[in-house]
Design a protein around this motif. Structure first.
Motif: not given
Length: 145
Positions: A5, A12, A58, A76-79, A89-90, A92, A113-114
């Motif tokens: 996070v 990417y 997560l 998983i990467i989420h900003r 923004i994310m 997977v 995630l959504k």
């Protein structure tokens, strides 16, 4: 498993290439990139989270995916912070011996995630700012799991 996070942008292509360096047993890698949409005149989005709690949530859903499907890896990467239309923004990524498991696990993670990940999103547009509410179709997608 790698769960991040972060406020900083991520590459990417580089993340996908790194993740896809298999172990010799992996036969499928699925990646997904979510972008900030600029629909309706959106000028920016602000994403908030609770550090520590969000990462744990997560990591748990990544572990749940690993328990349901035979995965060799999960990313998983989420900003968070201020994001502009078109920005990532994310992300997977899932890896497995077989494509079906990789695809299903990736969809499971994206649906979670959504609709359930502990992030709070505020959109800024021509009519001001508005918190993003849960959508019925996101809840419907999550129920299939």
């Amino acid at each position: 498993m790698d769960v991040r996070v972060q406020s900083d942008p991520f590459d990417y292509g580089a993340e996908s290439a790194r993740f896809a360096q298999g172990d010799g047993e992996t036969g499928a890698v699925v990646t997904f990139l979510g972008l900030v949409r600029g629909t309706g005149g959106l000028s920016r989005m602000e994403i908030e989270h609770y550090p520590g709690m969000t990462e744990r949530a997560l990591a748990k859903i990544a572990d749940d995916a690993g328990a349901r499907w035979p995965l060799s890896d999960v990313l998983i990467i989420h900003r968070f912070g201020t994001l502009l239309p078109g920005e990532p923004i994310m992300m997977v990524a899932t890896a497995s011996r077989h494509r079906q498991a990789a695809f299903e696990a990736a969809e499971f993670l994206m649906d979670y995630l959504k609709s359930r990940a502990p992030f709070w999103k505020k959109e800024f547009g021509p009519d001001g700012a508005e918190w993003v509410a849960a959508r019925d179709d996101d809840e419907t997608a999550l129920r299939r799991w």
